[in-house]
Design a protein around this motif. Structure first.
Motif, short mmCIF file in Angstrom:
data_model
loop_
_atom_site.label_atom_id
_atom_site.label_comp_id
_atom_site.label_asym_id
_atom_site.label_seq_id
_atom_site.Cartn_x
_atom_site.Cartn_y
_atom_site.Cartn_z
N PRO A 1 -7.36 1.59 -5.55
CA PRO A 1 -7.02 1.23 -6.93
C PRO A 1 -5.54 0.86 -7.05
CG PRO A 1 -7.94 3.48 -6.82
CD PRO A 1 -7.79 2.97 -5.42
N GLY A 2 -5.26 -0.04 -7.99
CA GLY A 2 -3.88 -0.39 -8.29
C GLY A 2 -3.31 0.56 -9.34
N LYS B 1 0.84 -1.19 0.00
CA LYS B 1 0.00 0.00 0.00
C LYS B 1 0.88 1.25 0.00
CE LYS B 1 -3.61 -2.51 2.43
NZ LYS B 1 -3.18 -3.73 1.82
N GLU C 1 -4.75 0.17 -12.86
CA GLU C 1 -6.16 0.58 -12.83
C GLU C 1 -6.25 2.10 -12.93
OE1 GLU C 1 -9.93 -0.06 -9.76
OE2 GLU C 1 -7.97 -0.87 -9.25
N ASP D 1 -3.12 0.57 -3.89
CA ASP D 1 -2.92 -0.76 -3.31
C ASP D 1 -2.57 -1.71 -4.44
OD1 ASP D 1 -2.95 -3.20 -2.02
OD2 ASP D 1 -4.93 -2.93 -1.10
N SER D 2 -1.34 -2.16 -4.45
CA SER D 2 -0.90 -3.07 -5.51
C SER D 2 -1.32 -4.52 -5.28
CB SER D 2 0.62 -3.00 -5.67
OG SER D 2 1.00 -1.70 -6.08
N ASP D 3 -1.83 -4.81 -4.10
CA ASP D 3 -2.27 -6.16 -3.75
C ASP D 3 -3.74 -6.32 -4.13
OD1 ASP D 3 -2.94 -8.59 -2.66
OD2 ASP D 3 -2.36 -8.07 -0.61
N ARG D 4 -4.01 -7.07 -5.19
CA ARG D 4 -5.39 -7.23 -5.67
C ARG D 4 -6.22 -8.09 -4.74
NH1 ARG D 4 -7.11 -3.37 -7.38
NH2 ARG D 4 -5.57 -2.79 -5.90
N GLU D 5 -5.58 -8.81 -3.80
CA GLU D 5 -6.36 -9.60 -2.84
C GLU D 5 -6.95 -8.71 -1.75
OE1 GLU D 5 -4.79 -13.30 -1.40
OE2 GLU D 5 -3.79 -13.67 -3.32
N SER D 6 -6.15 -7.82 -1.18
CA SER D 6 -6.68 -6.91 -0.16
C SER D 6 -7.55 -5.84 -0.80
CB SER D 6 -5.56 -6.27 0.66
OG SER D 6 -4.75 -5.45 -0.15
N ASN D 7 -7.16 -5.36 -1.98
CA ASN D 7 -7.98 -4.48 -2.82
C ASN D 7 -8.60 -3.31 -2.04
OD1 ASN D 7 -9.03 -3.81 -5.34
ND2 ASN D 7 -10.93 -4.92 -4.97
N THR D 8 -7.77 -2.60 -1.27
CA THR D 8 -8.28 -1.49 -0.47
C THR D 8 -8.26 -0.16 -1.21
OG1 THR D 8 -6.11 -1.05 0.48
CG2 THR D 8 -7.56 -2.57 1.69
#
Length: 137
Positions: free
Chosen positions: A36-37, A13, A40, A27-34
Motif C-alpha cells: 500500500p501507498g 519502497k 492508501e 510502496d510509493s510507486d503505484r506502477e510496481s504496487n508491491t
C-alpha cells in the motif's frame, strides 16, 4: 510522545514501524504496487478507526453484530499536496440489529470518537451511509 520509524529499503519502497513495534511495508510507486501507498494507508486507517468504534458501541448496546465491512472511497486534490478532499464510507452490517442503534453508533464514531475522521475532516468532506443485511443465522 510516540515514535515510529520509516526505513528506506530501495526504489520507492519503505518499511514503516509504528510505536507498537509492528512493521508495515509501504510502496510509493503505484506502477510496481508491491505494498500500500501512504495515502492508501490513510484511507484504510479511517475505515479501521471507525470500524473499531462501531463494533465497540454496538457491543455496548447489546446488538447482535455478525459482520461489518466498510467500503472506503475517496477523491484527492488535483494539485499538490494531493490531500483527500472527498471521503465516502459505506458500512455494510449483518446481524440482528436495530436501525436506530446502528445509526447512533456511526454518528458517535464520526462526530466524537474516530480521531482519524477528526483529522481528515479538516481537508475533506466526509459522508457515510449504511446497509443492514439480514442475519445469516
Amino acid at each position: 510522545m510516540q515514535t515510529g520509524t520509516v526505513k528506506w529499503v530501495g526504489e520507492q519502497k519503505f518499511l514503516a514501524t509504528g510505536p507498537s513495534g509492528h512493521a508495515v511495508p509501504v510502496d510509493s510507486d503505484r506502477e510496481s504496487n508491491t505494498a500500500p501507498g501512504p495515502m492508501e494507508l490513510v484511507l484504510l486507517a479511517l475505515g479501521a478507526c471507525t470500524a473499531t468504534d462501531v463494533v465497540t458501541i454496538l457491543e455496548k448496546k447489546r446488538q447482535q453484530l455478525e459482520s461489518l465491512d466498510i467500503i472506503c472511497s475517496g477523491e484527492r486534490a488535483e494539485k499538490p499536496p494531493t490531500v483527500w478532499i472527498k471521503l465516502e464510507l459505506l458500512y455494510r452490517l449483518r446481524g440482528q440489529l436495530d436501525d436506530a442503534a446502528v445509526k447512533h453508533a456511526i454518528e458517535l464514531s464520526e462526530e466524537k470518537y474516530c480521531s482519524v475522521a477528526a483529522m481528515l475532516k479538516k481537508t475533506a468532506a466526509l459522508s457515510w451511509r449504511y446497509e443492514i443485511l439480514p442475519s445469516a443465522r
